[in-house]
Design an enzyme around this catalytic site. Structure first.
Site, PDB file in Angstrom:
ATOM      1  N   ARG A 170       0.794  -1.238   0.000  1.00  0.00           N
ATOM      2  CA  ARG A 170       0.000   0.000   0.000  1.00  0.00           C
ATOM      3  C   ARG A 170       0.831   1.296   0.000  1.00  0.00           C
ATOM      4  O   ARG A 170       0.530   2.222  -0.752  1.00  0.00           O
ATOM      5  CB  ARG A 170      -1.003   0.009   1.157  1.00  0.00           C
TER       6      ARG A 170
ATOM      7  N   CYS B 297      14.681  -3.636  -4.517  1.00  0.00           N
ATOM      8  CA  CYS B 297      15.434  -2.660  -5.299  1.00  0.00           C
ATOM      9  C   CYS B 297      14.515  -1.690  -6.036  1.00  0.00           C
ATOM     10  O   CYS B 297      14.458  -1.667  -7.280  1.00  0.00           O
ATOM     11  CB  CYS B 297      16.336  -3.399  -6.280  1.00  0.00           C
ATOM     12  N   GLU B 298      13.752  -0.969  -5.299  1.00  0.00           N
ATOM     13  CA  GLU B 298      12.881   0.086  -5.831  1.00  0.00           C
ATOM     14  C   GLU B 298      12.908   1.201  -4.800  1.00  0.00           C
ATOM     15  O   GLU B 298      12.848   0.920  -3.588  1.00  0.00           O
ATOM     16  CB  GLU B 298      11.414  -0.388  -5.928  1.00  0.00           C
TER      17      GLU B 298
HETATM   18  N1  LLP Z   1     -17.408  -4.790  -2.630  1.00  0.00           N
HETATM   19  C1  LLP Z   1     -16.770  -4.672  -3.810  1.00  0.00           C
HETATM   20  C2  LLP Z   1     -17.496  -4.988  -5.040  1.00  0.00           C
HETATM   21  C3  LLP Z   1     -15.428  -4.253  -3.836  1.00  0.00           C
HETATM   22  O1  LLP Z   1     -14.803  -4.141  -5.001  1.00  0.00           O
HETATM   23  C4  LLP Z   1     -14.755  -3.959  -2.621  1.00  0.00           C
HETATM   24  C5  LLP Z   1     -13.362  -3.501  -2.638  1.00  0.00           C
HETATM   25  C6  LLP Z   1     -15.458  -4.123  -1.408  1.00  0.00           C
HETATM   26  C7  LLP Z   1     -16.788  -4.513  -1.457  1.00  0.00           C
HETATM   27  C8  LLP Z   1     -14.831  -3.850  -0.087  1.00  0.00           C
HETATM   28  O2  LLP Z   1     -14.490  -2.522   0.057  1.00  0.00           O
HETATM   29  P1  LLP Z   1     -13.975  -1.922   1.449  1.00  0.00           P
HETATM   30  O3  LLP Z   1     -15.034  -2.170   2.492  1.00  0.00           O
HETATM   31  O4  LLP Z   1     -12.732  -2.636   1.815  1.00  0.00           O
HETATM   32  O5  LLP Z   1     -13.799  -0.492   1.176  1.00  0.00           O
HETATM   33  N2  LLP Z   1      -6.472  -2.200  -2.385  1.00  0.00           N
HETATM   34  C9  LLP Z   1      -7.151  -1.043  -1.835  1.00  0.00           C
HETATM   35  C10 LLP Z   1      -8.632  -1.283  -1.636  1.00  0.00           C
HETATM   36  C11 LLP Z   1      -9.330  -1.774  -2.878  1.00  0.00           C
HETATM   37  C12 LLP Z   1     -10.789  -2.111  -2.654  1.00  0.00           C
HETATM   38  C13 LLP Z   1     -11.313  -2.911  -3.797  1.00  0.00           C
HETATM   39  N3  LLP Z   1     -12.696  -3.258  -3.686  1.00  0.00           N
HETATM   40  C14 LLP Z   1      -6.435  -0.622  -0.561  1.00  0.00           C
HETATM   41  O6  LLP Z   1      -5.386  -1.168  -0.274  1.00  0.00           O
HETATM   42  O7  LLP Z   1      -6.886   0.295   0.124  1.00  0.00           O
END
Ligand code: LLP
Length: 432
Positions: free
Chosen positions: A321, A352-353
């Site tokens: 992240r 190495c970044e």
């Molecule tokens: N439902 C759908 C269709 C989603 O695509 C996601 C997350 C969630 C629920 C859950 O969302 P949350 O409650 O966690 O906001 N990699 C990123 C977050 C990407 C979220 C992708 N979709 C990060 O590290 O913050």
């Protein structure tokens, strides 16, 4: 309390404990880098969410977004608590099934699905959330289920991080306003009997009014369709998105206020459009598991260059992240919580970044030395699951802790995992 409302993180005589376990002992027993998840915190998060909503609207249910942390033990824990599952692909469907989530409580929100993906979902009785009318055409050849949901792009998205905005003109997700009616009309013609409507507009949102605003928008799209096409909505799914504070001083989301305003708006719109009382679904990932996870990392090397760089055995391959989004994660000096944090340090990994830096000029203790332990907070969601083997680095181990007991829930990788499945073609073997 060390960190927000996470009671499971404790300062015992200057040493960090998590759900009753000394993190230093965990590091000794399981090695580092190590993901540690608090079972009690996950239980408490699920309970808090359910209580906040169910007192306002008893027909509320939470589906866990498996993508946030797909360790089978975590999915199982949430399934046992009664959570349904929001899944993004066939493997996630399989993981939810393996955890015992009944198919009617699995919502498959695949993105750009293949026919094979759709077929697996239909054949396994999993509920489908389609994101385009064209998928409906393809479903005709596979089999039309009696229930269908559509993911809507309501035109408004939000997040503190630009990469986490999932709706609006720039988003690849969902059906745009112009096509919504056509999608439901076609599904009805094809024999679909009950319907859902879904949106997921952004992630890590800490504003109460935003949730009210998007619910209003979603219902203003759903209501006229329900009336015009005379269809019944079985559920209204408002996605995940519930944010958690990552920085000290950042205000926690007032969950009661979110539930109150969302349900207030929902009830008003349901009665305006005469839509009965459908199930209200939330499908959070981050909210349920983020603050229930910490990453333990040991200092490998310290360099005084233009700045003081403190090298850790965790890096962007372990927790992506910060490198990917410039995301802030709070970091504790686990062995001496009372040490004065008065020296700007840069905590970096071994990859190495130059984006492989967890913290830049972060005030931390001056006397940090090789072998010391740091705890990186708020990594229960989008932590391990986004890790990689970049730079031939093995992935970390994971443990689940509860009331002073620790269970290994994923073994640490080693060299064999890095080369597993690879082959040298015969023509490259045996010749200099
Ligand atoms: N439902 C759908 C269709 C989603 O695509 C996601 C997350 C969630 C629920 C859950 O969302 P949350 O409650 O966690 O906001 N990699 C990123 C977050 C990407 C979220 C992708 N979709 C990060 O590290 O913050």
């Amino acid at each position: 309390m060390i960190w927000n409302s996470v009671a499971e993180l404790e300062n015992r005589q200057g040493r960090l404990y998590f759900d009753g376990c000394s993190v230093e002992e965990l590091a000794r027993e399981f090695g580092t880098p190590l993901y540690v998840y608090s079972e009690n915190r996950i239980r408490a998060n699920y309970r808090r969410l359910l209580e906040a909503y169910q007192k306002e609207y008893p027909r509320f249910a939470a589906y866990y977004a498996v993508k946030a942390n797909n360790n089978p033990a975590i999915i199982k824990l949430l399934a046992q608590l009664g959570a349904g599952a929001d899944v993004a692909c066939v493997n996630e469907i399989r993981m939810a099934q393996a955890a015992g989530v009944p198919p009617e409580k699995i919502l498959y929100s695949g993105v750009y699905n293949s026919d094979r993906d759709l077929r697996y979902a239909v054949e396994n009785g999993v509920r489908l959330n389609l994101e385009d009318v064209s998928q409906l055409d393809r479903l005709e050849a596979i089999g039309i289920p009696s229930f269908l949901c559509f993911r809507i792009n309501p035109g408004i998205g939000a997040s503190g991080i630009e990469g986490l905005i999932f709706a609006g003109p720039d988003a690849k997700f969902g059906i745009i306003e112009r096509d919504i009616e056509r999608a439901y009309a076609k599904a009805k013609t094809l024999g679909v009997q009950t319907f859902g409507i879904h949106m997921m507009t952004g992630s890590n949102i800490l504003s109460v009014s935003y949730f009210e605003q998007v619910v209003e928008k979603l219902l203003d799209l759903a209501g006229p369709i329900a009336q015009k096409l005379n269809i019944q909505f079985d559920f209204i799914d408002i996605g995940g998105s519930l944010g958690v504070p990552y920085r000290p001083g950042e205000e926690e989301l007032d969950l009661d206020a979110v539930a109150r305003t969302v349900v207030g708006k929902l009830r008003q719109k349901l009665s305006q459009y005469n839509m009965g009382e459908p199930l209200l679904l939330h499908e959070p990932g981050r909210f349920l598991v983020c603050d229930a996870g910490i990453l333990l990392a040991s200092v490998t090397s310290i360099k005084d260059g233009h700045k003081r760089f403190v090298g850790l055995d965790a890096g962007m391959h372990t927790l992506l992240r910060p490198a990917l989004y410039g995301a802030y994660h709070h970091i504790l000096y686990a062995g001496d919580l009372s040490a004065a944090c008065d020296t700007p340090l840069n905590l970096v990994g071994q990859v190495c970044e130059n984006t492989d830096q967890f913290a830049k000029d972060r005030p931390l203790p001056a006397n940090v030395k090789v072998g010391d332990l740091f705890a990186i907070l708020n990594v229960g969601s989008y932590g391990f699951c986004m890790s990689s083997q970049y730079n031939s680095q093995p992935r970390a181990a994971e443990v689940l802790v509860a009331n002073g007991r620790a269970s290994l829930i994923r073994e640490r990788e080693g060299y064999q995992n890095i080369i597993q499945g690879t082959r040298i073609p015969p023509h490259l073997i045996g010749e200099a």
